[in-house]
Design an enzyme around this catalytic site. Structure first.
Site, PDB file in Angstrom:
ATOM      1  N   LYS A 286      22.333 -56.897  21.573  1.00  0.00           N
ATOM      2  CA  LYS A 286      21.098 -57.645  21.831  1.00  0.00           C
ATOM      3  C   LYS A 286      19.887 -56.710  21.791  1.00  0.00           C
ATOM      4  O   LYS A 286      18.814 -57.093  21.319  1.00  0.00           O
ATOM      5  CB  LYS A 286      21.192 -58.376  23.176  1.00  0.00           C
ATOM      6  CG  LYS A 286      22.213 -59.506  23.174  1.00  0.00           C
ATOM      7  CD  LYS A 286      21.849 -60.567  22.153  1.00  0.00           C
ATOM      8  CE  LYS A 286      22.790 -61.747  22.149  1.00  0.00           C
ATOM      9  NZ  LYS A 286      22.389 -62.801  21.201  1.00  0.00           N
TER      10      LYS A 286
ATOM     11  N   TYR B  82      28.134 -55.943  23.742  1.00  0.00           N
ATOM     12  CA  TYR B  82      27.354 -57.171  23.538  1.00  0.00           C
ATOM     13  C   TYR B  82      25.869 -56.947  23.884  1.00  0.00           C
ATOM     14  O   TYR B  82      24.975 -57.276  23.094  1.00  0.00           O
ATOM     15  CB  TYR B  82      27.964 -58.280  24.407  1.00  0.00           C
ATOM     16  CG  TYR B  82      27.080 -59.472  24.636  1.00  0.00           C
ATOM     17  CD1 TYR B  82      26.719 -60.316  23.592  1.00  0.00           C
ATOM     18  CD2 TYR B  82      26.600 -59.762  25.913  1.00  0.00           C
ATOM     19  CE1 TYR B  82      25.898 -61.404  23.818  1.00  0.00           C
ATOM     20  CE2 TYR B  82      25.786 -60.846  26.148  1.00  0.00           C
ATOM     21  CZ  TYR B  82      25.434 -61.673  25.096  1.00  0.00           C
ATOM     22  OH  TYR B  82      24.624 -62.753  25.314  1.00  0.00           O
TER      23      TYR B  82
ATOM     24  N   GLY C 109      22.820 -67.977  17.295  1.00  0.00           N
ATOM     25  CA  GLY C 109      24.149 -67.670  16.760  1.00  0.00           C
ATOM     26  C   GLY C 109      24.605 -66.264  17.100  1.00  0.00           C
ATOM     27  O   GLY C 109      23.810 -65.391  17.440  1.00  0.00           O
ATOM     28  N   GLY C 110      25.912 -66.054  16.962  1.00  0.00           N
ATOM     29  CA  GLY C 110      26.494 -64.747  17.242  1.00  0.00           C
ATOM     30  C   GLY C 110      27.524 -64.852  18.341  1.00  0.00           C
ATOM     31  O   GLY C 110      27.879 -65.946  18.779  1.00  0.00           O
TER      32      GLY C 110
ATOM     33  N   SER D 146      19.441 -61.145  25.480  1.00  0.00           N
ATOM     34  CA  SER D 146      20.193 -61.392  26.715  1.00  0.00           C
ATOM     35  C   SER D 146      19.809 -60.397  27.800  1.00  0.00           C
ATOM     36  O   SER D 146      19.427 -59.251  27.520  1.00  0.00           O
ATOM     37  CB  SER D 146      21.691 -61.266  26.433  1.00  0.00           C
ATOM     38  OG  SER D 146      22.413 -61.203  27.662  1.00  0.00           O
ATOM     39  N   ASN D 147      19.983 -60.844  29.029  1.00  0.00           N
ATOM     40  CA  ASN D 147      19.792 -59.957  30.187  1.00  0.00           C
ATOM     41  C   ASN D 147      20.725 -58.747  30.113  1.00  0.00           C
ATOM     42  O   ASN D 147      20.454 -57.719  30.733  1.00  0.00           O
ATOM     43  CB  ASN D 147      19.995 -60.747  31.476  1.00  0.00           C
ATOM     44  CG  ASN D 147      21.435 -61.139  31.763  1.00  0.00           C
ATOM     45  OD1 ASN D 147      22.163 -60.415  32.435  1.00  0.00           O
ATOM     46  ND2 ASN D 147      21.891 -62.285  31.263  1.00  0.00           N
ATOM     47  N   HIS D 148      21.787 -58.846  29.327  1.00  0.00           N
ATOM     48  CA  HIS D 148      22.745 -57.737  29.279  1.00  0.00           C
ATOM     49  C   HIS D 148      22.240 -56.539  28.462  1.00  0.00           C
ATOM     50  O   HIS D 148      22.889 -55.494  28.459  1.00  0.00           O
ATOM     51  CB  HIS D 148      24.108 -58.253  28.822  1.00  0.00           C
ATOM     52  CG  HIS D 148      24.645 -59.232  29.819  1.00  0.00           C
ATOM     53  ND1 HIS D 148      25.079 -58.840  31.064  1.00  0.00           N
ATOM     54  CD2 HIS D 148      24.718 -60.586  29.784  1.00  0.00           C
ATOM     55  CE1 HIS D 148      25.420 -59.917  31.760  1.00  0.00           C
ATOM     56  NE2 HIS D 148      25.215 -60.990  31.010  1.00  0.00           N
TER      57      HIS D 148
HETATM   58  C1  15L Z   1      25.003 -63.969  28.661  1.00  0.00           C
HETATM   59  O1  15L Z   1      24.329 -63.289  27.898  1.00  0.00           O
HETATM   60  C2  15L Z   1      26.099 -64.812  28.172  1.00  0.00           C
HETATM   61  O2  15L Z   1      25.874 -65.264  26.852  1.00  0.00           O
HETATM   62  C3  15L Z   1      26.372 -65.972  29.063  1.00  0.00           C
HETATM   63  O3  15L Z   1      27.635 -66.481  28.721  1.00  0.00           O
HETATM   64  C4  15L Z   1      26.345 -65.625  30.553  1.00  0.00           C
HETATM   65  O4  15L Z   1      27.499 -64.982  30.890  1.00  0.00           O
HETATM   66  C5  15L Z   1      25.096 -64.833  30.898  1.00  0.00           C
HETATM   67  O5  15L Z   1      24.833 -63.813  29.997  1.00  0.00           O
HETATM   68  C6  15L Z   1      25.098 -64.244  32.318  1.00  0.00           C
HETATM   69  O6  15L Z   1      24.679 -63.105  32.481  1.00  0.00           O
HETATM   70  O7  15L Z   1      25.450 -64.947  33.254  1.00  0.00           O
END
Ligand code: 15L
Length: 261
Positions: free
Chosen positions: A137, A133, A69-70, A108-110
């Site tokens: 994370k 975002y 979620g989120g 997330s990778n971000h």
């Molecule tokens: C994420 O963290 C997103 O939630 C997803 O929508 C994608 O955009 C993904 O990264 C990405 O890096 O492709």
């Protein structure tokens, strides 16, 4: 059969993996939005991540939680703060108060999106978020560590690349994660006997990867899908040149210049 809670159950990732998880778990599904097509045996509990009492009800009695979620892309700070900072804190608090130890956190990778693609990074690389975002994370991973070491939680944070049936573009050839490989990682997070707080990268067996996923392999992960099987078609359709080096050379791609999506 163990019962697990999936938060963010109305989202795209949850919808892809629910049928696979149902083979091994009884699913309780929560979201603030209606959950699409619950089947027999799936229980739906509406809960907003901003509502701690509702979250406690959602969490009560489960053996583990998969926190999907989120807010899942870049947005203004108020949105990120409510969903991914306050909301994530509420989820971990609800789990602590209800005595649920096992949590799989969808990171997330971000959180590390500003590393260049020319560099292979492991989980020991300091976070380098590409967005508010991604920052949220990184917060979630740190929150997981706090709950693990201070309160006895057992958490696997998966830095998810991009989940889908196939890689969408050139960048995603490096970070693609098939639904069944994600389910394998979630299974490790829910079942591995020796987890305190671990971080792994959520990707399939990708030849073009820029992440060292040895921690996932150490925990037993054996990805079954390969992005390279899709490479010819993807490369023919996408030359990977947006005209902006911040997008094309950094791991986070378009998130590196995004203010809102
Ligand atoms: C994420 O963290 C997103 O939630 C997803 O929508 C994608 O955009 C993904 O990264 C990405 O890096 O492709």
């Amino acid at each position: 059969m163990k019962r697990i809670l999936i938060t963010g159950a109305s989202g795209g990732v949850a919808t892809l993996i629910r049928p696979l998880l149902r083979a091994d778990y009884r699913l309780r599904l929560s979201d603030r939005l209606p959950v699409p097509d619950p089947v027999d045996g799936e229980e739906v509990v509406e809960a907003d991540l901003g509502d701690l009492p509702a979250l406690r009800k959602a969490v009560a009695g489960v053996d583990g939680i998969v926190h999907l979620g989120g807010y899942s892309v870049e947005a203004d700070w108020e949105t990120i703060q409510a969903a991914n900072i306050v909301g994530c804190n509420n989820l971990f608090e609800a789990a602590r108060l209800e005595g649920v130890k096992r949590i799989v956190f969808a990171s997330s990778n971000h959180a590390v999106g500003f590393y260049p693609r020319s560099q292979t990074i492991g989980i020991d690389a300091p976070v380098r978020p590409d967005t508010r975002y991604g920052l949220s994370k990184a917060f979630g991973e740190a929150l997981a560590a706090l709950h693990a070491y201070k309160y006895g939680a057992e958490v696997l944070s998966i830095r998810i690349g991009n989940v889908g049936e196939k890689p969408l573009d050139r960048r995603r050839l490096a970070i693609w994660l098939s639904p069944r490989d994600l389910v394998q990682l979630i299974g490790i997070g829910l079942e591995h006997p020796d987890i305190r707080h671990e971080i792994v990268f959520g990707m399939s067996d990708n030849d073009r990867a820029w992440w060292d996923n040895s921690n996932a392999f150490r925990l037993g992960y054996r990805p079954m899908d390969r992005s390279e099987d899709f490479a010819a078609a993807v490369l023919a359709a996408d030359d990977g040149k947006s005209g902006d080096d911040r997008v094309d050379l950094n791991q986070g791609g378009g998130f590196c210049i995004a203010e809102k999506m």
